[in-house]
Design a protein around this motif. Sequence first.
Motif, PDB file in Angstrom:
ATOM      1  N   LEU A 156      -3.140  -4.562  -6.649  1.00 31.26           N
ATOM      2  CA  LEU A 156      -2.672  -4.482  -8.031  1.00 31.26           C
ATOM      3  C   LEU A 156      -2.382  -3.029  -8.396  1.00 31.26           C
ATOM      4  CD1 LEU A 156      -5.054  -6.897  -9.978  1.00 31.26           C
ATOM      5  CD2 LEU A 156      -2.567  -7.102  -9.798  1.00 31.26           C
ATOM      6  N   ARG A 157      -1.252  -2.826  -9.070  1.00 30.62           N
ATOM      7  CA  ARG A 157      -0.907  -1.492  -9.547  1.00 30.62           C
ATOM      8  C   ARG A 157      -0.575  -1.593 -11.037  1.00 30.62           C
ATOM      9  NH1 ARG A 157       3.858   2.399  -7.032  1.00 30.62           N
ATOM     10  NH2 ARG A 157       2.244   2.912  -5.516  1.00 30.62           N
ATOM     11  N   PHE A 199      18.906   1.630 -11.275  1.00 32.21           N
ATOM     12  CA  PHE A 199      18.164   1.116 -12.429  1.00 32.21           C
ATOM     13  C   PHE A 199      17.182   2.159 -12.954  1.00 32.21           C
ATOM     14  CE2 PHE A 199      14.331  -1.008 -14.063  1.00 32.21           C
ATOM     15  CZ  PHE A 199      14.850  -1.913 -14.978  1.00 32.21           C
ATOM     16  N   ARG A 200      16.420   2.756 -12.036  1.00 35.30           N
ATOM     17  CA  ARG A 200      15.392   3.715 -12.443  1.00 35.30           C
ATOM     18  C   ARG A 200      16.008   5.005 -12.998  1.00 35.30           C
ATOM     19  NH1 ARG A 200      11.698   4.291 -13.932  1.00 35.30           N
ATOM     20  NH2 ARG A 200       9.917   4.969 -12.705  1.00 35.30           N
ATOM     21  N   ASP A 207       0.819  -1.218   0.000  1.00 32.37           N
ATOM     22  CA  ASP A 207       0.000   0.000   0.000  1.00 32.37           C
ATOM     23  C   ASP A 207       0.851   1.265   0.000  1.00 32.37           C
ATOM     24  OD1 ASP A 207      -2.335  -1.303  -0.218  1.00 32.37           O
ATOM     25  OD2 ASP A 207      -2.956  -1.087   1.892  1.00 32.37           O
ATOM     26  N   ASP A 208       2.067   1.192   0.591  1.00 34.78           N
ATOM     27  CA  ASP A 208       2.928   2.373   0.587  1.00 34.78           C
ATOM     28  C   ASP A 208       3.786   2.448  -0.680  1.00 34.78           C
ATOM     29  OD1 ASP A 208       4.763   0.383   0.929  1.00 34.78           O
ATOM     30  OD2 ASP A 208       5.538   1.085   2.853  1.00 34.78           O
ATOM     31  N   GLY A 209       3.522   1.558  -1.643  1.00 29.26           N
ATOM     32  CA  GLY A 209       4.227   1.621  -2.908  1.00 29.26           C
ATOM     33  C   GLY A 209       5.499   0.794  -2.961  1.00 29.26           C
ATOM     34  N   ALA A 210       5.798   0.065  -1.886  1.00 30.14           N
ATOM     35  CA  ALA A 210       7.031  -0.735  -1.872  1.00 30.14           C
ATOM     36  C   ALA A 210       6.846  -2.032  -2.666  1.00 30.14           C
ATOM     37  CB  ALA A 210       7.433  -1.052  -0.434  1.00 30.14           C
ATOM     38  N   LEU A 211       7.975  -2.545  -3.162  1.00 26.71           N
ATOM     39  CA  LEU A 211       7.973  -3.812  -3.894  1.00 26.71           C
ATOM     40  C   LEU A 211       7.344  -4.902  -3.031  1.00 26.71           C
ATOM     41  CD1 LEU A 211       9.089  -5.517  -6.372  1.00 26.71           C
ATOM     42  CD2 LEU A 211      11.103  -5.945  -4.950  1.00 26.71           C
ATOM     43  N   GLU A 212       6.461  -5.700  -3.636  1.00 28.29           N
ATOM     44  CA  GLU A 212       5.802  -6.766  -2.880  1.00 28.29           C
ATOM     45  C   GLU A 212       5.682  -8.004  -3.759  1.00 28.29           C
ATOM     46  OE1 GLU A 212       4.797  -7.123   0.374  1.00 28.29           O
ATOM     47  OE2 GLU A 212       4.365  -9.142  -0.341  1.00 28.29           O
ATOM     48  N   LEU A 213       6.071  -9.132  -3.213  1.00 24.60           N
ATOM     49  CA  LEU A 213       6.040 -10.352  -4.009  1.00 24.60           C
ATOM     50  C   LEU A 213       4.972 -11.341  -3.550  1.00 24.60           C
ATOM     51  CD1 LEU A 213       9.916 -10.904  -4.206  1.00 24.60           C
ATOM     52  CD2 LEU A 213       8.442  -9.831  -5.917  1.00 24.60           C
ATOM     53  N   TYR A 214       4.532 -11.242  -2.292  1.00 27.41           N
ATOM     54  CA  TYR A 214       3.597 -12.251  -1.780  1.00 27.41           C
ATOM     55  C   TYR A 214       2.150 -11.759  -1.712  1.00 27.41           C
ATOM     56  CZ  TYR A 214       1.335 -15.595   1.352  1.00 27.41           C
ATOM     57  OH  TYR A 214       0.465 -16.505   1.893  1.00 27.41           O
ATOM     58  N   ILE A 262       9.914  -3.777 -10.789  1.00 31.58           N
ATOM     59  CA  ILE A 262      10.912  -2.785 -10.380  1.00 31.58           C
ATOM     60  C   ILE A 262      10.537  -1.395 -10.907  1.00 31.58           C
ATOM     61  CG2 ILE A 262      13.378  -2.166 -10.481  1.00 31.58           C
ATOM     62  CD1 ILE A 262      12.748  -4.634  -8.754  1.00 31.58           C
ATOM     63  N   ASN A 263       9.881  -1.343 -12.056  1.00 30.15           N
ATOM     64  CA  ASN A 263       9.377  -0.068 -12.567  1.00 30.15           C
ATOM     65  C   ASN A 263       8.222   0.454 -11.725  1.00 30.15           C
ATOM     66  OD1 ASN A 263      10.557   1.200 -14.964  1.00 30.15           O
ATOM     67  ND2 ASN A 263      10.257  -0.793 -15.919  1.00 30.15           N
ATOM     68  N   ASN A 264       7.339  -0.463 -11.320  1.00 24.76           N
ATOM     69  CA  ASN A 264       6.102  -0.065 -10.663  1.00 24.76           C
ATOM     70  C   ASN A 264       6.291   0.425  -9.237  1.00 24.76           C
ATOM     71  OD1 ASN A 264       3.925  -0.122 -12.338  1.00 24.76           O
ATOM     72  ND2 ASN A 264       3.300  -2.203 -11.875  1.00 24.76           N
ATOM     73  N   CYS A 265       7.230  -0.189  -8.521  1.00 24.06           N
ATOM     74  CA  CYS A 265       7.314   0.127  -7.095  1.00 24.06           C
ATOM     75  C   CYS A 265       8.023   1.471  -6.887  1.00 24.06           C
ATOM     76  CB  CYS A 265       8.022  -0.989  -6.334  1.00 24.06           C
ATOM     77  SG  CYS A 265       9.771  -1.154  -6.695  1.00 24.06           S
ATOM     78  N   ASP A 266       7.695   2.128  -5.758  1.00 21.25           N
ATOM     79  CA  ASP A 266       8.326   3.407  -5.435  1.00 21.25           C
ATOM     80  C   ASP A 266       9.583   3.201  -4.604  1.00 21.25           C
ATOM     81  OD1 ASP A 266       6.081   4.595  -6.598  1.00 21.25           O
ATOM     82  OD2 ASP A 266       4.981   4.449  -4.703  1.00 21.25           O
ATOM     83  N   THR A 267       9.678   2.030  -3.989  1.00 15.87           N
ATOM     84  CA  THR A 267      10.817   1.765  -3.115  1.00 15.87           C
ATOM     85  C   THR A 267      10.917   0.265  -2.896  1.00 15.87           C
ATOM     86  OG1 THR A 267      11.699   2.148  -0.892  1.00 15.87           O
ATOM     87  CG2 THR A 267       9.331   2.135  -1.090  1.00 15.87           C
ATOM     88  N   ILE A 268      12.070  -0.178  -2.364  1.00 17.81           N
ATOM     89  CA  ILE A 268      12.230  -1.582  -1.962  1.00 17.81           C
ATOM     90  C   ILE A 268      12.657  -1.580  -0.510  1.00 17.81           C
ATOM     91  CG2 ILE A 268      13.523  -3.732  -2.320  1.00 17.81           C
ATOM     92  CD1 ILE A 268      13.838  -3.028  -5.239  1.00 17.81           C
TER      93      ILE A 268
END
Lengths: 240, 501
Positions: free
Chosen positions: B261-262, B335-336, B250-257, B317-323
């Motif tokens: 949807l974004r 990368f970005r 929800d905070d825009g961080a990378l999520e795998l599990y 990696i493009n979609n997320c705001d942070t990891i």
Amino acid sequence: MTNSFEIDGITVPFSNGQTIMDAALTAGIYIPHLCHNPEFKPHGSCRLCTVLINGRSVAACTTPAGEGIVVENETHELVTQRRLLLKLLFVEGNHTCPGCEKSGACQLQAVAYHCGMLAPEFVHFYPKRSIDASHPDTIIDFNRCILCELCVRASRDSDKKAVFNISGRGIQAHLTIDSPSGKLADSAFNSSDKAARVCPVGAILPKHKGYNIPIGQRLYDQAPISQVGDVAKHQEVADE
Amino acid sequence: MIEQRPVTIEQLETAAQPEKLRRIAIEPLTRVEGHGKVTLLLDDENRIQQARLHIVEFRGFEKFIQGRPYWELPVLVQRLCGICPVSHHLAAGKAIDQLVGVEQLTPTAEKVRRLMHYGQMLQSHALHFFHLSSPDLLFGFDSEISQRNIVGLINAHPDLAKQGVLLRKFGQEVIRVTAGKRIHGTCAIPGGVNKALDSSERDYLQQDIHQIITWGQGALELARKLFMEALETNQQFARIDTHMMSLCQDDGALELYHGGLRVTASDGSRMMDKIDYREYDQHIREEVKSWSYMKFPYLQHLGPEKGSYRVGPLARINNCDTIDTPLAEAGRIEFRSLNNQGLVQSTLAYHWARMIELLHCAEKIEQLLDDPDLLGTDLKLSGEMRQRGIGVIEAPRGTLIHDYEIDDDGLVSRANLIVSTTHNNRAMNESVRTVAADLFNGQEITEGMLNHIEVAIRAYDPCLSCATHALGKMPLVIELQQPDGQIVDRLIKDTQGELKR
């Protein structure tokens, strides 16, 4: 002085009235079997416990032990014969171990491993069989039924209900349920019945519980069936 | 390069007069999971007129799980794949949580599942980068074919090959510890997991994790270096501009599990965010084409032509705001910086993004191994049974959707699976066409040119065996030929199941 006989060169004591199977189980000698359960009258139908006495084939579960008889059990010929029987059982039903929740705790699978069956040999019948999931607590997957009649005997002799029966002959033989609809939910069956915990394979199972036991802790994960014994022997404990 | 293209990319899906053209088939595609082929139709001057990626195998899981008890699903559907069975296992696991009315797992159950997932993401990414793709990237797309494989890699770069093998092994060991087996074990059960870790299992994994992180850093650096070395070429190769979809926190961080949807539009603007994935069918539709067993998903509000999108490492990696792990986040920022305003659209940047994720997974595993919840005993919850469950997870290759309905007895009555690779179907086809249009422009055809096509497909890390499900909609052509090859009869079944001659 006790009576005794020999199984593969080992002296086995017995008391009067015991079968070869009874005496072997008491002595801790494993004779492969599927339809036998010491709590019920022997049936002698799976033929897996066939042994040789003086060159004659008999079912160990129905043949009385006799003083001084010489029994052959784990010979090359008998193991080969048992493997053949097992391979036929595997193709007659739909036994897909990789997806089956009973895998690792299944007597058919464990006996097959014991007899050295590592792959199917014959063409699968792929019979069209159904699942009866009508009962709230118990599911019957007819795909895996091997017609051992243990549930039939348990329901009739122990539960006094006669919920199960075998109908049809030969290749048409199949498990039936005594209820107006033919469904388990409409029968007198209860999940606390003895019949619910004698199935050696994955045909009669508790609902919603599949795969609860992790790989490594299943009945036959650590030791083979020749040491662990039958599924039914452990079922009562597991359910408590 | 683009100015030289004889035709537009769109025209290359179907040639006007295919019977007059020369056909070249790349069959089977190598160094991808599953079976597929590419067909190219060329005119007399070796100019490309049609290029298609076909998936030639068929599975049918959605059909044969019908009538099975719901609790079998994670174990049955993981057999879709031998590379990423964990993704299917966990997506189905998340779906059956809903079937038994469980919204939130116990901390131990969720963390065991996450550990398993990171382990498989790590092993799958290592397999793809080192075993399948690095020969192209290290030796060159046109390099000697006998060297362009894992054996060539072992000979030329033994240390690197060993790292690839051992990174994969570690991921597989994480899976074994959580699932009992490296491939096709059991872990997820309705409302939880069937085991946690014990301290000896945790210690066993902990002894190697620092080495794994170091190698993960090396792999990321290598992927970055290979991309930057020929930046201009790599940015243009098989490049297409698409929207991108993934789960995000929800905070825009990378999520795998688990997340919402974004979707980011190809120009970098946000199209959708924090969408409950259980509403996926309001946003995603699937198109069937007569020439492929794999469906073509698209965003419903944009339609099949404009609504295609990409998934997988590049999208994530493009979609997320942070990891939320430091080393991977540093990798993401670099990368970005290739395109801070919009999205990094280069197809070959998939490899780079994939290695950022590999490092992220290693860091996540390290965090989890320090977490006492992993050794907990509270494994399972239960609730009120429901009729429908939808599980979505970010698999190594992208967003994976499992949707099941059950009847009153608990038997599966309907299933729909949208597999990661399927989302990328249109994109892979367009990348193939882009490469074909750039290369097949009249020059003599070489093996190296055909490998360029495969390199474009390989970047997506497709799993073709997972991706074929259109049962009953399979188009089919049966031809009866005389011994001399003359066609006597021809029967065609179209996508609606109608037969015609």
